[in-house]
Scaffold this motif. Structure first.
Motif, PDB file in Angstrom:
ATOM      1  N   ALA A  49      28.580  58.053  37.970  1.00 19.35           N
ATOM      2  CA  ALA A  49      27.703  58.695  36.775  1.00 19.35           C
ATOM      3  C   ALA A  49      26.683  59.573  37.783  1.00 19.35           C
ATOM      4  CB  ALA A  49      26.998  57.927  35.919  1.00 19.35           C
ATOM      5  N   ALA A  50      25.809  58.924  38.667  1.00 18.79           N
ATOM      6  CA  ALA A  50      24.976  59.841  39.521  1.00 18.79           C
ATOM      7  C   ALA A  50      25.323  60.873  40.260  1.00 18.79           C
ATOM      8  CB  ALA A  50      24.285  58.703  40.332  1.00 18.79           C
ATOM      9  N   ARG A  51      26.597  60.867  40.641  1.00 21.95           N
ATOM     10  CA  ARG A  51      27.138  62.026  41.291  1.00 21.95           C
ATOM     11  C   ARG A  51      28.011  63.125  40.442  1.00 21.95           C
ATOM     12  NH1 ARG A  51      28.407  60.325  46.511  1.00 21.95           N
ATOM     13  NH2 ARG A  51      29.175  62.283  47.102  1.00 21.95           N
ATOM     14  N   GLY A  52      27.829  62.826  38.986  1.00 20.60           N
ATOM     15  CA  GLY A  52      28.359  64.015  37.981  1.00 20.60           C
ATOM     16  C   GLY A  52      29.760  63.714  37.993  1.00 20.60           C
ATOM     17  N   VAL A  53      30.320  62.701  38.226  1.00 18.86           N
ATOM     18  CA  VAL A  53      32.009  62.572  38.122  1.00 18.86           C
ATOM     19  C   VAL A  53      32.013  61.915  36.832  1.00 18.86           C
ATOM     20  CG1 VAL A  53      33.668  61.627  39.475  1.00 18.86           C
ATOM     21  CG2 VAL A  53      31.997  62.504  40.587  1.00 18.86           C
ATOM     22  N   SER A  54      33.169  62.232  36.088  1.00 15.74           N
ATOM     23  CA  SER A  54      33.571  61.436  34.824  1.00 15.74           C
ATOM     24  C   SER A  54      34.155  60.082  35.248  1.00 15.74           C
ATOM     25  CB  SER A  54      34.824  62.312  34.376  1.00 15.74           C
ATOM     26  OG  SER A  54      34.355  63.546  33.912  1.00 15.74           O
ATOM     27  N   VAL A  55      33.619  59.235  34.403  1.00 20.03           N
ATOM     28  CA  VAL A  55      34.085  57.829  34.622  1.00 20.03           C
ATOM     29  C   VAL A  55      35.346  57.479  33.850  1.00 20.03           C
ATOM     30  CG1 VAL A  55      33.233  55.389  34.027  1.00 20.03           C
ATOM     31  CG2 VAL A  55      31.643  57.064  35.098  1.00 20.03           C
ATOM     32  N   GLY A  56      36.330  57.169  34.412  1.00 20.73           N
ATOM     33  CA  GLY A  56      37.696  56.576  33.577  1.00 20.73           C
ATOM     34  C   GLY A  56      37.725  55.089  33.894  1.00 20.73           C
ATOM     35  N   ALA A  57      38.564  54.516  32.995  1.00 18.88           N
ATOM     36  CA  ALA A  57      39.215  53.249  32.996  1.00 18.88           C
ATOM     37  C   ALA A  57      40.452  53.041  33.651  1.00 18.88           C
ATOM     38  CB  ALA A  57      39.021  52.480  31.606  1.00 18.88           C
ATOM     39  N   HIS A  58      40.681  51.945  34.357  1.00 15.62           N
ATOM     40  CA  HIS A  58      41.915  51.791  35.107  1.00 15.62           C
ATOM     41  C   HIS A  58      42.391  50.263  34.634  1.00 15.62           C
ATOM     42  CE1 HIS A  58      45.039  53.166  37.847  1.00 15.62           C
ATOM     43  NE2 HIS A  58      44.438  52.524  38.863  1.00 15.62           N
ATOM     44  N   PRO A  59      42.704  49.941  33.655  1.00 12.28           N
ATOM     45  CA  PRO A  59      42.937  48.655  33.270  1.00 12.28           C
ATOM     46  C   PRO A  59      44.645  48.379  33.581  1.00 12.28           C
ATOM     47  CG  PRO A  59      43.348  50.356  31.428  1.00 12.28           C
ATOM     48  CD  PRO A  59      42.869  51.106  32.508  1.00 12.28           C
ATOM     49  N   SER A  60      44.679  47.013  33.836  1.00 13.64           N
ATOM     50  CA  SER A  60      45.640  46.546  34.390  1.00 13.64           C
ATOM     51  C   SER A  60      46.406  45.216  33.782  1.00 13.64           C
ATOM     52  CB  SER A  60      45.674  46.526  35.829  1.00 13.64           C
ATOM     53  OG  SER A  60      44.964  45.208  36.271  1.00 13.64           O
ATOM     54  N   ASP A  61      47.423  44.720  33.962  1.00 13.90           N
ATOM     55  CA  ASP A  61      47.870  43.457  33.682  1.00 13.90           C
ATOM     56  C   ASP A  61      46.842  42.275  34.333  1.00 13.90           C
ATOM     57  OD1 ASP A  61      50.108  43.576  31.854  1.00 13.90           O
ATOM     58  OD2 ASP A  61      51.271  44.073  33.566  1.00 13.90           O
ATOM     59  N   ASP A  62      46.876  40.991  34.034  1.00 14.49           N
ATOM     60  CA  ASP A  62      45.960  40.089  34.554  1.00 14.49           C
ATOM     61  C   ASP A  62      47.024  39.710  35.680  1.00 14.49           C
ATOM     62  OD1 ASP A  62      44.073  38.248  34.966  1.00 14.49           O
ATOM     63  OD2 ASP A  62      44.104  37.094  33.247  1.00 14.49           O
ATOM     64  N   ASP A  63      46.702  40.247  36.780  1.00 14.28           N
ATOM     65  CA  ASP A  63      47.831  39.673  37.857  1.00 14.28           C
ATOM     66  C   ASP A  63      47.034  40.165  39.279  1.00 14.28           C
ATOM     67  OD1 ASP A  63      49.885  38.798  39.356  1.00 14.28           O
ATOM     68  OD2 ASP A  63      50.752  40.668  39.147  1.00 14.28           O
ATOM     69  N   ARG A  64      46.044  39.637  39.488  1.00 14.45           N
ATOM     70  CA  ARG A  64      45.088  39.951  40.625  1.00 14.45           C
ATOM     71  C   ARG A  64      45.866  39.293  41.896  1.00 14.45           C
ATOM     72  NH1 ARG A  64      39.607  40.460  42.588  1.00 14.45           N
ATOM     73  NH2 ARG A  64      39.177  40.987  40.222  1.00 14.45           N
ATOM     74  N   GLU A  65      46.548  38.304  42.051  1.00 14.25           N
ATOM     75  CA  GLU A  65      47.244  37.888  43.013  1.00 14.25           C
ATOM     76  C   GLU A  65      48.298  38.978  43.478  1.00 14.25           C
ATOM     77  OE1 GLU A  65      50.533  34.286  44.509  1.00 14.25           O
ATOM     78  OE2 GLU A  65      49.655  34.402  42.493  1.00 14.25           O
ATOM     79  N   HIS A  66      48.855  39.574  42.681  1.00 13.55           N
ATOM     80  CA  HIS A  66      49.933  40.778  43.077  1.00 13.55           C
ATOM     81  C   HIS A  66      49.172  42.193  42.792  1.00 13.55           C
ATOM     82  CE1 HIS A  66      53.114  37.941  43.744  1.00 13.55           C
ATOM     83  NE2 HIS A  66      52.650  37.268  42.759  1.00 13.55           N
ATOM     84  N   PHE A  67      47.883  42.385  42.860  1.00  6.08           N
ATOM     85  CA  PHE A  67      47.296  43.624  42.724  1.00  6.08           C
ATOM     86  C   PHE A  67      47.534  44.283  41.559  1.00  6.08           C
ATOM     87  CE2 PHE A  67      45.746  47.829  44.196  1.00  6.08           C
ATOM     88  CZ  PHE A  67      44.398  47.471  44.497  1.00  6.08           C
TER      89      PHE A  67
END
Length: 214
Positions: A49-67
């Protein structure tokens, strides 16, 4: 004049986020599910936000072990709830930094499976509840485009500078040779080709280009 939005994955602790914010016009945060840590999102969003760049969401499956890259058979109602939870948490950090989530781009297996699998309309349902009219990024020609439009969202086609595609415009599997462009010059060349001609490399035998028009 045509405009190109340069977006980047941030908050995954895999690269130099600050350097990426020097060239990106939009950046999506990992939502601390497939990567990142509890303090990652607020810091990443605040810097974005401070850099004036748009913020987006990158949601995923709940699977941290396999990124978040392993395909999971998640019931639609559960998937909708999981995605909505991620969007809501990120929005809280965005509001604290004086901005809002401007778009959504599913991550990993959730991004790839959203192309052929109608069950993943649950993702669109979550976004529609979260913020009607919000842009959803996806691959050209994907089912999510129609579903998003039907739900009143704005589908936005994207292409990848460092990924090769199949002839139909879908991303080539990472297990396939040549699917990832590791050579910076090759990635730059592909980015220029996409921006000026609307085409990119494929890994299919006898095919060299794939269209990236929505």
């Amino acid at each position: 004049m045509a405009a190109i939005d340069l977006n980047a994955d941030l908050g995954e602790a895999l690269g130099d986020d600050d350097a990426m914010l020097g060239i990106a016009t939009s950046a999506h945060d990992s939502c601390v599910v497939h990567a990142g840590a509890p303090l990652t999102s607020p810091r990443t969003v605040a810097t974005t936000a401070a850099r004036g760049v748009s913020v987006g969401a990158h949601p995923s499956d709940d699977d941290r072990e396999h990124f978040g890259r392993r395909s999971l058979d998640v019931p639609p109602d559960r998937l909708t709830a999981e995605v909505l939870h991620q969007l809501g948490a990120l929005q809280a950090h965005a509001l604290a930094s004086g901005t809002r989530v401007a778009y959504v781009k599913p991550h990993g297996a959730l991004y790839n499976v959203i192309v052929p699998d109608k069950a993943q309309a649950a993702v669109v349902a979550a976004v529609a509840v979260f913020s009607p009219g919000l842009p959803v990024l996806g691959l050209p020609g994907s089912l999510v485009f129609r579903l998003a439009a039907d739900a009143g969202l704005r589908p936005v086609a994207e292409a990848f500078a460092d990924r090769a595609s199949t002839a139909d415009g879908t991303l080539a599997a990472r297990s396939q040779p040549g699917s990832v462009l590791h050579d910076p010059d090759a990635a730059v060349g592909q980015a220029l080709s996409i921006a000026t001609q609307g085409w990119a490399r494929t890994v299919d035998a006898g095919v060299t280009l794939a269209p990236f028009a929505p």
